[in-house]
Structure formats: C-alpha cells, structure tokens
Design an enzyme around this catalytic site. Structure first.
Site, PDB file in Angstrom:
ATOM      1  N   LYS A 126       0.861  -1.193   0.000  1.00 29.09           N
ATOM      2  CA  LYS A 126       0.000   0.000   0.000  1.00 29.09           C
ATOM      3  C   LYS A 126       0.887   1.229   0.000  1.00 29.09           C
ATOM      4  O   LYS A 126       2.055   1.156   0.381  1.00 29.09           O
ATOM      5  CB  LYS A 126      -0.891   0.003   1.248  1.00 29.09           C
ATOM      6  CG  LYS A 126      -2.079   0.947   1.171  1.00 29.09           C
ATOM      7  CD  LYS A 126      -3.235   0.378   0.376  1.00 29.09           C
ATOM      8  CE  LYS A 126      -4.300   1.404   0.124  1.00 29.09           C
ATOM      9  NZ  LYS A 126      -5.477   0.824  -0.538  1.00 29.09           N
ATOM     10  N   ASP A 166      -6.651   4.554  -5.152  1.00 31.33           N
ATOM     11  CA  ASP A 166      -7.366   4.445  -3.874  1.00 31.33           C
ATOM     12  C   ASP A 166      -7.998   5.824  -3.660  1.00 31.33           C
ATOM     13  O   ASP A 166      -8.097   6.608  -4.618  1.00 31.33           O
ATOM     14  CB  ASP A 166      -6.411   4.073  -2.721  1.00 31.33           C
ATOM     15  CG  ASP A 166      -7.155   3.736  -1.419  1.00 31.33           C
ATOM     16  OD1 ASP A 166      -7.962   2.799  -1.425  1.00 31.33           O
ATOM     17  OD2 ASP A 166      -6.961   4.428  -0.404  1.00 31.33           O
TER      18      ASP A 166
END
Ligand code: NDP
Length: 444
Positions: A126, A166
């Site tokens: 991430k 995201d």
C-alpha cells in the site's frame, strides 16, 4: 499466554502510535485464534505471526513540487511492501491529508489477506501521500504526481510491486504517474493498474470494486433465500466505490436511497440518480449540495447520518471507522439484514460485534471489496499478454471471483464451527494460503 496474545502484546508495544494498524492486527489475529490454536506449535516455531505483522520494508520520502503561485510545497510519500509470499506486492496509493505511517500500514496489512482471497497471485502492499488533490489545478496535480513517482519508481516494477488507485488517486493521477515512470525508466510495462483504456487499462476496472461488492452481496442474499429485487439499500460515500455500487444495486432491482461525502449526506427516497451523482462528483468534483440543488426528491443534511435511514442492506463505501456502535444499533433497530463493506475497515470492532451478535449478515471489506484488486490483477494479466479483454469477459471473471470468495469464506467459517461468521472465514481463508507459502519458502 496463548501465542496470539503474546504476539498481540508485542505488536502493541512496538506500534503504540499507530492505532489503525493495531485495530487491524487485533481484528485479524483475534479471528484467527481457532486456526492458530490448532497449529500453535508449528506457527510459533515458524514465528508466522511475528513475520506477518512486520512489513518486508517501508519507504517514507519527501515529495517537493511547485504550486501555481510559484511556491514550493512539500508532502510526505509512503510505500509499504508488506508481504510477497504469493505474488508481487499489490495495493493502492491513497492521496489524502489524513495519510500517515499507521494508516498505510493498516491498509497494507489488510491487503495481504484480501489479495490472497481473490485466488490470484498477488502479495500485499500500500502507499500514498498526505497530499490533498481537492482544489488543486490539473497542473498542480501533475507536478505532485511526477515528483511522487520520481522517488517511488526506485522501488516498484511490473514483477516487483504494482500500485493502483485508492482514495484521491483516480485515472488522472495514475496517468500522470505512469507517464513519469515511463520517462524515467524508458520502459513500457504494467507497473500501475487503473490505467486509461488507451494505454493498458482494463475495461471494468473503474466499476470493479462497486460491482464486486454487489456480486458478493447478491450471493450472500441468495444463499439466505433472498434476492436484491425490491430491497432498500443505504450507501455511504460518493466516490468510485459508492457510485458503481449504487449503479449495480439499481441494475439488480434494489433502491439505493443515500450517499454521502466528507461534509454531508443525501437522502433521496426516489432512489439516487447515478448519472447526476457522477456529474457532480466525477466531472465537476463538487459538493453534494449540488446534487440536492439539481434534484427535487433529494434532502441534503450536514454531517453524518446515512445509517439512521431504514434499510434492508447497508454498504459503507467511504472510509475507515465511519460506522460506529450507535450506527450499528440504529441499523439493527431498523431491521437491516446485511452489511457488506465497500470501504476498508469502515466498521469499528464494537460495531461489527454488535451487528454479528444481532443476526446481521456481515461481510468485511477484505472479502467484499476485493473485486477492485482482483480486476487490477486481471489488468496485470492482460498487460503481460499484451491483449485487452472485452468488458463482458472481465465482468464475468469478476463475478465468478466474488462468488468464489463468498463460498471460500463461508466454507472456512464452517470448517472451524463458526457458520455465518464471514469475518473469521475471510481472515482464515486469506491467512492459510499465505502462511503455507511462507512456510514452504523458508525463513526469508
Ligand atoms: P474516492 O476518493 O473516490 O471516494 C471516497 C468517498 O468517501 C468520497 O465521497 C469522500 O468524500 C468520502 N470520504 C473520504 N474520507 C472521508 C471522511 N473522513 N469522512 C467522510 N467521508 C469521507 O475513494 P474510493 O471510492 O476509491 O474509496 C472508498 C473506500 O473504498 C476507501 O476505504 C478505499 O480504501 C476503499 N477501496 C477502494 C477501492 C477502489 O478500487 N477504489 C478498492 C478497495 C477498497 P469527499 O468527496 O468529500 O472527498
């Protein structure tokens, strides 16, 4: 002290300043107790939980860029490479002022299990930055993205680590980052997913998380003898996940009556007008007050409140910790049957427990929003093949993946005598595959 408790204690001591990461680890390890207890000796000897909760590596870097007034701005960029035992690191880039080490770490940790659940060969990672794309000109966004990629490109690659979108990172940002990667590396490879369709993007990626959420929700309802037809659905958020969840729910014959953003929410008893919502959020990038101004049937309310609306199904699709214990109580009191998470960790641990204890079917984000990363992995496959599949091809693969995830988590829960506990089922199914791969690959 049990092995799980020992590791939890150590993780808490080591990461005291990262509450979201601790919340995620506690939720996962707690629900893995039956599997760990049954194999405690092996897992303890292999230090599986210590290795799982310690990222392979994390990067934190300066991102300087020049704004439209000629002023230099400085943001902090992050990339965490958590675990690559089943495939290259994969996970989105979040651009939001709230981003810090703990947030990226919690998201990277969750991503390991989610990616494993898809059944595809992708590890967990991430990244992101504390940059806020809101209110910035296109040129400023480009300047930020180029500077961000100038550093990030040292750590990623099509077979190493493949970031995606995201919160705050959509097609525009991915495009600017991809361009910069290509310029620096002089190579054309599928290093990012969520790309535009003319340069390696996959059809149906934009819709995938929202559509996937509805495919798994539909399977859940079907397996309980219900259908989506005629159901009232409340959804939070007004971004990528919320918009396409609303669209698919409506295609399935349900009525979605709410949406929200970070300042307020809409109640629209006639059903959300998706085209109008897209115009307001995707084109104008405006507030929801504009939706209410353009639609007679809609009420706009300041602050939060979607969970107070009577519904059959609730789909939190905005951000972490947005569905609290009081919200769970309101949902139960109003007869809500199912809650499936489109966002990552939107429901707090106490709210989740309350919903489960009161008979609400609850599927957590790791399983319910895995459609996004699954389709990203399908984008990687198409890039490797140098082919593009049709929308229908990708969509039908996505549907199959989500149906499989539902049955895998359902079976895993049943295997450990916890029928209907889909949170436990998801963590167990995701964990087993990763743990087996880690043991097989030795101490690395
Ligand atoms: P977007 O940026 O497109 O939309 C996020 C939405 O949530 C916006 O409406 C935003 O409001 C709202 N929001 C953000 N922060 C807050 C906050 N603190 N309080 C209230 N509302 C807030 O993001 P996505 O739709 O892509 O992502 C939503 C969630 O889904 C995230 O948790 C993400 O990690 C998760 N997710 C996304 C995937 C994807 O493919 N996009 C895949 C898997 C998970 P505003 O418009 O005011 O900013």
């Amino acid at each position: 002290m049990s092995y799980v408790d020992e590791v939890l204690k150590r993780v808490k001591e080591k990461n005291a300043s990262e509450p979201e990461f601790l919340q995620a680890v506690e939720e996962v390890l707690d629900s893995l107790r039956p599997v760990i207890d049954a194999n405690e000796e092996t897992y303890r000897r292999e230090a599986i939980l210590e290795r799982l909760t310690e990222p392979d590596r994390q990067f934190k870097f300066r991102v300087p860029w020049v704004d439209d007034k000629g002023q230099v701005q400085v943001n902090t960029g992050y990339r965490i490479q958590f675990n690559n035992s089943i495939g290259p690191y994969k996970g989105g880039l979040r651009l939001h002022p709230s981003v810090n080490t703990g947030i990226i770490k919690f998201l990277g940790f969750e991503q390991i299990f989610k990616n494993s659940l898809t059944g595809l060969p992708i590890g967990g990672g991430k990244g992101g930055a504390d940059f806020d794309p809101k209110g910035k000109s296109d040129r400023e966004v480009m300047a930020f993205c180029q500077s961000f990629m100038t550093e990030l490109c040292k750590y990623i690659g099509a077979d190493v680590d493949v970031p995606a979108g995201d919160i705050g990172t959509g097609a525009r940002e991915i495009g600017y980052m991809f361009g910069q990667y290509k310029k620096i590396k002089s190579t054309y490879e599928g290093v990012l997913t969520g790309k535009g369709l003319t340069y390696g993007g996959s059809l149906a990626r934009t819709e995938a998380t929202g559509y996937g959420l509805l495919y798994i929700t539909q399977e859940l309802m079907k397996c309980h003898g219900e259908s989506m037809e005629g159901k009232t659905v409340v959804i939070s958020g007004a971004g990528n996940v919320a918009i396409y969840a609303t669209q698919k729910a409506q295609q399935m014959g349900a009525k979605v009556v709410t949406c929200s953003d970070s300042t307020g929410w809409i109640y629209d008893p006639e059903g959300i007008d998706v085209e109008l919502l897209k115009e307001v959020k995707e084109v104008k990038r405006a507030r929801l007050t504009e939706y209410a101004a353009a639609r007679k049937s809609a009420e706009y309310h300041e602050g939060r409140g979607v969970w107070s609306v009577k519904c059959d199904i609730a789909l939190p699709c905005a951000t972490q910790n947005e569905l609290l214990l009081d919200d769970a109580k309101a949902l139960v009191a109003n007869g809500c049957k199912a809650v499936c998470e489109g966002a990552n960790m939107p429901t707090t641990i106490d709210a989740t427990k309350y919903l489960q204890e009161n008979g609400v079917w609850f599927i957590g984000g790791k399983a319910a929003n895995a459609g996004g990363v699954a389709t990203s992995a399908l984008e990687m496959t198409q890039n490797s093949e140098r082919l593009s599949w049709t929308f229908e091809e990708v969509d039908s693969k996505l549907q199959q993946i989500m149906v499989n995830i539902y049955h895998n988590i359902d079976d895993a829960a049943k295997r450990y005598g916890q029928e209907g506990n889909y949170v436990m089922g998801a963590n167990i199914a995701g964990f087993e595959k990763v743990a087996n791969a880690m043991i097989a690959q030795g101490v690395v």
